[in-house]
Scaffold this active site. Structure first.
Site, mmCIF file in Angstrom:
data_model
loop_
_atom_site.group_PDB
_atom_site.id
_atom_site.type_symbol
_atom_site.label_atom_id
_atom_site.label_comp_id
_atom_site.label_asym_id
_atom_site.label_seq_id
_atom_site.Cartn_x
_atom_site.Cartn_y
_atom_site.Cartn_z
ATOM 1 N N GLU A 150 0.650 -1.241 0.291
ATOM 2 C CA GLU A 150 0.050 0.030 0.146
ATOM 3 C C GLU A 150 1.041 1.351 -0.175
ATOM 4 O O GLU A 150 0.924 2.019 1.476
ATOM 5 C CB GLU A 150 -0.947 -0.387 1.244
ATOM 6 C CG GLU A 150 -1.923 -1.650 1.344
ATOM 7 C CD GLU A 150 -2.810 -1.158 2.258
ATOM 8 O OE1 GLU A 150 -2.795 -0.707 2.613
ATOM 9 O OE2 GLU A 150 -3.980 -2.910 2.111
ATOM 10 N N ASN A 158 2.206 -4.531 -3.566
ATOM 11 C CA ASN A 158 0.738 -5.320 -3.029
ATOM 12 C C ASN A 158 -0.607 -4.109 -3.001
ATOM 13 O O ASN A 158 0.254 -2.751 -2.353
ATOM 14 C CB ASN A 158 0.473 -6.293 -2.060
ATOM 15 C CG ASN A 158 -0.130 -6.529 -2.009
ATOM 16 O OD1 ASN A 158 -1.586 -7.123 -3.130
ATOM 17 N ND2 ASN A 158 -0.874 -6.805 -0.510
ATOM 18 N N HIS A 195 -10.208 -5.982 -2.470
ATOM 19 C CA HIS A 195 -11.202 -5.633 -1.543
ATOM 20 C C HIS A 195 -12.857 -4.830 -2.197
ATOM 21 O O HIS A 195 -13.069 -4.244 -2.174
ATOM 22 C CB HIS A 195 -10.897 -4.850 -0.370
ATOM 23 C CG HIS A 195 -10.243 -6.112 0.376
ATOM 24 N ND1 HIS A 195 -10.532 -6.931 1.310
ATOM 25 C CD2 HIS A 195 -8.251 -5.456 0.652
ATOM 26 C CE1 HIS A 195 -8.727 -7.149 1.590
ATOM 27 N NE2 HIS A 195 -7.902 -5.911 1.455
ATOM 28 N N GLU A 201 -6.051 -10.346 -1.897
ATOM 29 C CA GLU A 201 -7.262 -10.357 -0.793
ATOM 30 C C GLU A 201 -8.516 -10.371 -0.612
ATOM 31 O O GLU A 201 -9.223 -9.051 -0.584
ATOM 32 C CB GLU A 201 -6.518 -8.919 0.207
ATOM 33 C CG GLU A 201 -5.332 -9.146 0.240
ATOM 34 C CD GLU A 201 -4.683 -7.645 1.783
ATOM 35 O OE1 GLU A 201 -5.368 -7.085 1.723
ATOM 36 O OE2 GLU A 201 -3.550 -7.410 1.236
ATOM 37 N N ASP A 246 -12.560 -10.239 -1.211
ATOM 38 C CA ASP A 246 -13.456 -9.735 -0.591
ATOM 39 C C ASP A 246 -14.885 -9.975 -1.288
ATOM 40 O O ASP A 246 -13.907 -8.413 -1.371
ATOM 41 C CB ASP A 246 -13.523 -10.714 0.803
ATOM 42 C CG ASP A 246 -12.965 -8.884 1.674
ATOM 43 O OD1 ASP A 246 -12.747 -7.596 0.806
ATOM 44 O OD2 ASP A 246 -12.289 -9.189 2.465
HETATM 45 O O1 9MR Z 1 -7.562 -8.364 8.120
HETATM 46 C C1 9MR Z 1 -6.369 -7.759 8.537
HETATM 47 C C2 9MR Z 1 -6.881 -6.993 10.198
HETATM 48 O O2 9MR Z 1 -7.345 -8.396 10.520
HETATM 49 C C3 9MR Z 1 -6.485 -5.770 10.764
HETATM 50 O O3 9MR Z 1 -6.949 -5.540 11.766
HETATM 51 C C4 9MR Z 1 -6.580 -5.432 9.582
HETATM 52 C C5 9MR Z 1 -5.199 -3.899 10.489
HETATM 53 O O4 9MR Z 1 -4.730 -3.243 9.594
HETATM 54 O O5 9MR Z 1 -5.503 -5.443 8.242
HETATM 55 C C6 9MR Z 1 -6.549 -6.284 8.003
HETATM 56 O O6 9MR Z 1 -5.805 -7.141 6.617
HETATM 57 C C7 9MR Z 1 -5.099 -5.854 5.748
HETATM 58 C C8 9MR Z 1 -4.039 -5.955 5.064
HETATM 59 O O7 9MR Z 1 -3.080 -6.888 5.918
HETATM 60 C C9 9MR Z 1 -3.482 -5.202 3.987
HETATM 61 N N1 9MR Z 1 -4.011 -5.191 3.549
HETATM 62 C C10 9MR Z 1 -5.963 -4.651 4.210
HETATM 63 C C11 9MR Z 1 -6.736 -5.666 4.878
HETATM 64 C C12 9MR Z 1 -8.049 -5.246 5.300
HETATM 65 O O8 9MR Z 1 -7.509 -3.845 6.140
#
Ligand code: 9MR
Length: 334
Positions: A143, A184, A220, A249, A251
């Protein structure tokens, strides 16, 4: 944590997704919540049966692996690596350089630029070396770009400027020359300002000889937002640069409660996402960000929304699961 005979596996009545994907030369994966992995046999059974790739949802992030400076805890991540080995799955490492889930000892102290460069270098060397030989692909930098295509303002950008990205890739390669190294991001599924910036970044990295091997599109999505209809062209333009691409990722969130009509739209979105990956030879893997609605980040992050995954809270396959399965059977990959 071996798949036990008495592990409850809801019957899907279909061949596992991983078998169908393998016939198409693709990996199909899921993010994994390692605390559920440790406690829930039914969760383990579905994960083992359906997926050929796993990504730790949180436990390889900096905050979790090095909560105090110099104090490393790889226990949870190691348990996933072990599970993957036992079930013939690959592991996507997630993630080395991010602005989020960074430990306080790092963000709250006033380090100088050379100190921050050393800290980042050490972190990458340490973690990548720990998992060397067990990671198929690393999300090295996560990101880095804003929605308008500008650089995201992070501790790394401020200290090191945009060069931090190239440095991270070089350091990761030095620690594990075998792993595929990915950039990513989210909201880069369509062609637009953000994916254009990613594209320019990858071009620039490659021109400098940076070992960047892949681009991850998180995907997402939400049924209330338009489907990213330029996804396939976008995947193709990255692939034409000579890198792999992956959906990392996926969903598709739904305004709660889910209804048959909403679930049908969700199924179509999942199908179109996977279809685009199948149509591009260099799209090597398709990962969902959690496979069950019982354990998904969506309801925590978006009030009133959820049900974003292919299995419901009872681990029963949803229309989205069936759609993924149908697409995997129907498509002939290039
Ligand atoms: O799914 C993850 C969640 O459990 C955490 O609280 C969160 C913290 O920011 O991160 C989520 O995963 C993220 C991923 O690492 C990077 N892309 C976005 C995902 C969803 O927020």
């Amino acid at each position: 944590m071996r798949y036990a005979e008495n592990d409850q596996m809801p019957s899907t009545g279909r061949a596992p997704l991983r078998d169908l994907a393998q016939a198409q030369h693709k990996l199909i994966g899921s993010a994994v919540d390692t605390s559920v992995l440790a406690s829930d046999a039914a969760y383990r059974a579905v994960l083992a049966r359906e997926f050929s790739s796993v990504t730790p949802e949180n436990v390889m992030k900096w905050q979790l692996v090095e909560p105090q400076r110099g104090v490393f805890d790889y226990t949870a991540a190691d348990s996933l690596v072990q599970f993957a080995r036992e079930h013939d799955q690959v592991v996507r490492g997630h993630t080395l350089v991010w602005h989020n889930q960074v430990p306080r000892w790092l963000t709250e102290a006033a380090f100088t630029t050379p100190e921050l460069a050393d800290i980042l270098h050490e972190h990458i060397l340490q973690e990548v070396a720990h998992f060397r030989g067990n990671i198929n692909a690393w999300d090295v930098v996560n990101e880095p770009v804003n929605d308008d295509g500008t650089w995201r303002d992070t501790i790394w950008l401020r200290a090191l400027g945009p060069d931090y990205v190239g440095l991270a890739f070089r350091w990761a390669q030095a620690a594990d020359p075998q792993a595929w190294l990915y950039l990513n991001d989210f909201n880069v599924e369509s062609i637009g300002p953000k994916s254009d910036a990613m594209y320019a970044l990858v071009q620039d990295l490659l021109a400098r000889g940076t070992p960047v091997h892949g681009v991850g599109l998180q995907a997402h999505l939400a049924i209330e937002l338009e489907f990213p209809s330029t996804l396939r062209q976008n995947l193709e333009r990255f692939a034409a640069l000579g890198v792999h691409v992956a959906i990392t990722e996926a969903d598709v969130r739904i305004p709660l409660p889910p209804t048959p009509a909403k679930l049908a739209i969700q199924a179509e979105y999942f199908a179109r996402l996977l279809q685009a990956c199948l149509e591009v030879r260099q799209c090597v893997s398709f990962t969902v960000w959690g496979f069950t609605d019982a354990h998904s980040w969506v309801p925590r992050a978006f009030a009133g929304q959820g049900a974003g995954t292919p299995f419901d809270e009872q681990l029963q396959p949803k229309p989205a699961y069936v759609a993924l399965s149908v697409v995997l059977r129907a498509t002939v990959s290039p």
